[in-house]
Design a protein around this motif. Structure first.
Motif, PDB file in Angstrom:
ATOM      1  N   THR A 250       0.824  -1.209   0.000  1.00 48.42           N
ATOM      2  CA  THR A 250       0.000   0.000   0.000  1.00 48.42           C
ATOM      3  C   THR A 250       0.855   1.255   0.000  1.00 48.42           C
ATOM      4  O   THR A 250       1.739   1.420   0.839  1.00 48.42           O
ATOM      5  N   ARG A 251       0.580   2.129  -0.950  1.00 50.83           N
ATOM      6  CA  ARG A 251       1.247   3.433  -1.013  1.00 50.83           C
ATOM      7  C   ARG A 251       0.258   4.576  -0.784  1.00 50.83           C
ATOM      8  O   ARG A 251       0.652   5.672  -0.422  1.00 50.83           O
ATOM      9  N   VAL A 252      -1.017   4.283  -1.015  1.00 45.82           N
ATOM     10  CA  VAL A 252      -2.079   5.274  -0.835  1.00 45.82           C
ATOM     11  C   VAL A 252      -3.206   4.616  -0.041  1.00 45.82           C
ATOM     12  O   VAL A 252      -3.647   3.518  -0.390  1.00 45.82           O
ATOM     13  N   VAL A 253      -3.663   5.285   1.013  1.00 44.65           N
ATOM     14  CA  VAL A 253      -4.731   4.735   1.854  1.00 44.65           C
ATOM     15  C   VAL A 253      -5.974   5.610   1.721  1.00 44.65           C
ATOM     16  O   VAL A 253      -5.924   6.814   1.989  1.00 44.65           O
ATOM     17  N   LEU A 254      -7.060   4.995   1.300  1.00 46.75           N
ATOM     18  CA  LEU A 254      -8.345   5.682   1.153  1.00 46.75           C
ATOM     19  C   LEU A 254      -9.225   5.302   2.340  1.00 46.75           C
ATOM     20  O   LEU A 254      -9.641   4.153   2.464  1.00 46.75           O
ATOM     21  N   TRP A 255      -9.472   6.258   3.195  1.00 44.90           N
ATOM     22  CA  TRP A 255     -10.240   6.016   4.420  1.00 44.90           C
ATOM     23  C   TRP A 255     -11.699   6.422   4.243  1.00 44.90           C
ATOM     24  O   TRP A 255     -11.985   7.547   3.833  1.00 44.90           O
ATOM     25  N   ASP A 256     -12.602   5.525   4.630  1.00 41.12           N
ATOM     26  CA  ASP A 256     -13.949   5.984   4.929  1.00 41.12           C
ATOM     27  C   ASP A 256     -13.840   6.776   6.233  1.00 41.12           C
ATOM     28  O   ASP A 256     -12.882   6.602   6.998  1.00 41.12           O
ATOM     29  N   PHE A 257     -14.807   7.646   6.483  1.00 42.68           N
ATOM     30  CA  PHE A 257     -14.712   8.528   7.654  1.00 42.68           C
ATOM     31  C   PHE A 257     -15.495   8.003   8.852  1.00 42.68           C
ATOM     32  O   PHE A 257     -14.912   7.640   9.880  1.00 42.68           O
ATOM     33  N   ASP A 258     -16.813   7.940   8.720  1.00 45.52           N
ATOM     34  CA  ASP A 258     -17.677   7.537   9.835  1.00 45.52           C
ATOM     35  C   ASP A 258     -17.584   6.029  10.022  1.00 45.52           C
ATOM     36  O   ASP A 258     -18.131   5.251   9.252  1.00 45.52           O
ATOM     37  N   GLY A 259     -16.869   5.611  11.042  1.00 45.94           N
ATOM     38  CA  GLY A 259     -16.609   4.190  11.303  1.00 45.94           C
ATOM     39  C   GLY A 259     -15.131   3.973  11.527  1.00 45.94           C
ATOM     40  O   GLY A 259     -14.672   3.862  12.674  1.00 45.94           O
ATOM     41  N   PRO A 260     -14.338   3.930  10.472  1.00 46.30           N
ATOM     42  CA  PRO A 260     -12.905   3.686  10.644  1.00 46.30           C
ATOM     43  C   PRO A 260     -12.165   4.807  11.378  1.00 46.30           C
ATOM     44  O   PRO A 260     -11.201   4.537  12.104  1.00 46.30           O
ATOM     45  N   ILE A 261     -12.575   6.060  11.194  1.00 51.14           N
ATOM     46  CA  ILE A 261     -11.876   7.171  11.844  1.00 51.14           C
ATOM     47  C   ILE A 261     -12.589   7.601  13.126  1.00 51.14           C
ATOM     48  O   ILE A 261     -11.940   7.920  14.127  1.00 51.14           O
ATOM     49  N   CYS A 262     -13.898   7.611  13.110  1.00 52.63           N
ATOM     50  CA  CYS A 262     -14.657   7.977  14.312  1.00 52.63           C
ATOM     51  C   CYS A 262     -16.080   7.444  14.192  1.00 52.63           C
ATOM     52  O   CYS A 262     -16.494   7.008  13.120  1.00 52.63           O
ATOM     53  N   ARG A 263     -16.776   7.477  15.313  1.00 51.21           N
ATOM     54  CA  ARG A 263     -18.226   7.260  15.291  1.00 51.21           C
ATOM     55  C   ARG A 263     -18.851   8.652  15.308  1.00 51.21           C
ATOM     56  O   ARG A 263     -18.991   9.264  16.357  1.00 51.21           O
ATOM     57  N   LEU A 264     -19.194   9.130  14.138  1.00 53.11           N
ATOM     58  CA  LEU A 264     -19.628  10.513  13.994  1.00 53.11           C
ATOM     59  C   LEU A 264     -20.844  10.814  14.850  1.00 53.11           C
ATOM     60  O   LEU A 264     -20.922  11.862  15.495  1.00 53.11           O
ATOM     61  N   PHE A 265     -21.813   9.915  14.866  1.00 59.48           N
ATOM     62  CA  PHE A 265     -23.068  10.180  15.569  1.00 59.48           C
ATOM     63  C   PHE A 265     -23.133   9.510  16.937  1.00 59.48           C
ATOM     64  O   PHE A 265     -24.211   9.211  17.443  1.00 59.48           O
ATOM     65  N   ALA A 266     -21.989   9.299  17.556  1.00 60.43           N
ATOM     66  CA  ALA A 266     -21.969   8.642  18.869  1.00 60.43           C
ATOM     67  C   ALA A 266     -22.751   9.438  19.908  1.00 60.43           C
ATOM     68  O   ALA A 266     -23.462   8.869  20.743  1.00 60.43           O
ATOM     69  N   GLY A 267     -22.630  10.756  19.849  1.00 64.37           N
ATOM     70  CA  GLY A 267     -23.331  11.581  20.827  1.00 64.37           C
ATOM     71  C   GLY A 267     -24.394  12.461  20.212  1.00 64.37           C
ATOM     72  O   GLY A 267     -24.907  13.375  20.870  1.00 64.37           O
ATOM     73  N   HIS A 268     -24.740  12.201  18.981  1.00 63.67           N
ATOM     74  CA  HIS A 268     -25.686  13.045  18.236  1.00 63.67           C
ATOM     75  C   HIS A 268     -26.427  12.105  17.293  1.00 63.67           C
ATOM     76  O   HIS A 268     -26.021  11.886  16.163  1.00 63.67           O
ATOM     77  N   SER A 269     -27.496  11.537  17.783  1.00 63.55           N
ATOM     78  CA  SER A 269     -28.139  10.376  17.177  1.00 63.55           C
ATOM     79  C   SER A 269     -28.478  10.533  15.689  1.00 63.55           C
ATOM     80  O   SER A 269     -29.194  11.462  15.284  1.00 63.55           O
ATOM     81  N   ALA A 270     -27.939   9.602  14.880  1.00 63.83           N
ATOM     82  CA  ALA A 270     -28.269   9.576  13.457  1.00 63.83           C
ATOM     83  C   ALA A 270     -29.758   9.292  13.258  1.00 63.83           C
ATOM     84  O   ALA A 270     -30.380   9.798  12.321  1.00 63.83           O
ATOM     85  N   GLU A 271     -30.319   8.473  14.151  1.00 64.31           N
ATOM     86  CA  GLU A 271     -31.739   8.154  14.054  1.00 64.31           C
ATOM     87  C   GLU A 271     -32.594   9.421  14.241  1.00 64.31           C
ATOM     88  O   GLU A 271     -33.559   9.646  13.515  1.00 64.31           O
ATOM     89  N   ARG A 272     -32.190  10.258  15.208  1.00 62.24           N
ATOM     90  CA  ARG A 272     -32.925  11.509  15.433  1.00 62.24           C
ATOM     91  C   ARG A 272     -32.800  12.426  14.211  1.00 62.24           C
ATOM     92  O   ARG A 272     -33.759  13.059  13.792  1.00 62.24           O
ATOM     93  N   VAL A 273     -31.602  12.476  13.631  1.00 58.35           N
ATOM     94  CA  VAL A 273     -31.390  13.310  12.445  1.00 58.35           C
ATOM     95  C   VAL A 273     -32.285  12.842  11.305  1.00 58.35           C
ATOM     96  O   VAL A 273     -32.925  13.649  10.621  1.00 58.35           O
ATOM     97  N   ALA A 274     -32.349  11.524  11.092  1.00 60.29           N
ATOM     98  CA  ALA A 274     -33.200  10.980  10.027  1.00 60.29           C
ATOM     99  C   ALA A 274     -34.663  11.335  10.272  1.00 60.29           C
ATOM    100  O   ALA A 274     -35.392  11.739   9.344  1.00 60.29           O
ATOM    101  N   ASN A 275     -35.091  11.214  11.524  1.00 63.27           N
ATOM    102  CA  ASN A 275     -36.479  11.552  11.854  1.00 63.27           C
ATOM    103  C   ASN A 275     -36.753  13.035  11.635  1.00 63.27           C
ATOM    104  O   ASN A 275     -37.838  13.421  11.171  1.00 63.27           O
ATOM    105  N   GLU A 276     -35.772  13.885  11.955  1.00 62.81           N
ATOM    106  CA  GLU A 276     -35.961  15.320  11.772  1.00 62.81           C
ATOM    107  C   GLU A 276     -36.019  15.688  10.287  1.00 62.81           C
ATOM    108  O   GLU A 276     -36.793  16.563   9.887  1.00 62.81           O
ATOM    109  N   LEU A 277     -35.203  15.030   9.471  1.00 63.28           N
ATOM    110  CA  LEU A 277     -35.265  15.279   8.026  1.00 63.28           C
ATOM    111  C   LEU A 277     -36.626  14.856   7.476  1.00 63.28           C
ATOM    112  O   LEU A 277     -37.239  15.571   6.666  1.00 63.28           O
ATOM    113  N   ALA A 278     -37.092  13.677   7.909  1.00 70.29           N
ATOM    114  CA  ALA A 278     -38.410  13.206   7.460  1.00 70.29           C
ATOM    115  C   ALA A 278     -39.511  14.137   7.961  1.00 70.29           C
ATOM    116  O   ALA A 278     -40.465  14.437   7.231  1.00 70.29           O
TER     117      ALA A 278
END
Length: 239
Positions: A19-47
């Motif tokens: 490997t010479r180049v590493v392509l990272w996904d963000f939410d998961g491998p680097i952090c849990r983005l919605f650990a303290g800010h619920s993704a489920e609540r965000v989805a419900n608010e968008l709906a």
């Protein structure tokens, strides 16, 4: 999850060695983005925002119940592609992701792995379905921006380019002048795996629990880790 086997260790070493180049996904491998800010609540608010404008019919029952903001966004884009409605909904999701960075949980060993990989001369990029603005905010807070900049490729208003489409991976490879065979994608979902396969990039799955590991393996992932620590070991890290 099961303990890492000797065969797994060898597979990880072989992947990293080329490997010479590493392509990272963000939410998961680097952090849990919605650990303290619920993704489920965000989805419900968008709906709910759609419903308040009399647009509840744009979502099927299963889409409303998915509790996934990206499912809501994609659903509206399929019915009104490139519309002002999609642009506003995407911006609303971006603002929620920006708020979420303040309470995101760093993935164990991710910061050390990013810094180590960068220090040994590998080039790193982020290829994500999240907003690049949220990614930059998180990286700045962790003092990781220099490990990636300018190679941050995230969601745009062209939502058909979201993974599993390989668009963001191909953008990264093109910008970095890298061949797919010299790259490695680290992701945590079957859509990450499919995008890597379509871009012809080797893939390593990260799964923080057995459910995610099972989904990755069922999708065909050959190497799945429950921790990023073995990757640090393969790089010769001494923490």
């Amino acid at each position: 999850m099961a303990a890492e086997t000797e065969n797994d260790t060898e597979k990880i070493r072989n992947l990293i060695a080329r490997t010479r180049v590493v392509l990272w996904d963000f939410d998961g491998p680097i952090c849990r983005l919605f650990a303290g800010h619920s993704a489920e609540r965000v989805a419900n608010e968008l709906a709910g925002w759609l419903e308040s404008r009399g647009l509840n019919g744009l979502l099927t029952e299963s889409e409303r119940e998915s509790l996934d903001p990206h499912v809501v966004l994609r659903a509206v884009d399929r019915r009104h592609p490139r519309s002002d409605l999609v642009a506003e909904l995407e911006e609303r999701l971006t603002q929620e992701e920006l708020r979420a960075t303040a309470t995101a949980w760093p993935t164990a060993y991710a910061d050390a792995l990013i810094r180590t990989w960068s220090a040994v001369g590998s080039r790193l990029a982020i290829t994500t379905n999240n907003s690049p603005r949220a990614v930059r905010s998180y990286l700045a807070d962790r003092d990781l921006t220099s490990c990636f900049a300018p190679h941050i490729y995230g969601r745009t208003q062209n939502l058909h380019h979201l993974k599993p489409d390989p668009h963001c991976l191909n953008r990264a490879l093109s910008a970095m002048g890298a061949s797919p065979s010299a790259a490695l994608m680290i992701g945590d979902t079957p859509s990450d795996l499919e995008a890597a396969e379509r871009a012809r990039v080797p893939f390593l799955g990260y799964a923080r629990n057995e459910r995610k590991a099972k989904l990755l393996r069922q999708a065909g992932a050959e190497v799945v880790v429950a921790s990023l620590k073995p990757l640090l070991g393969a790089l010769g890290w001494r923490g």
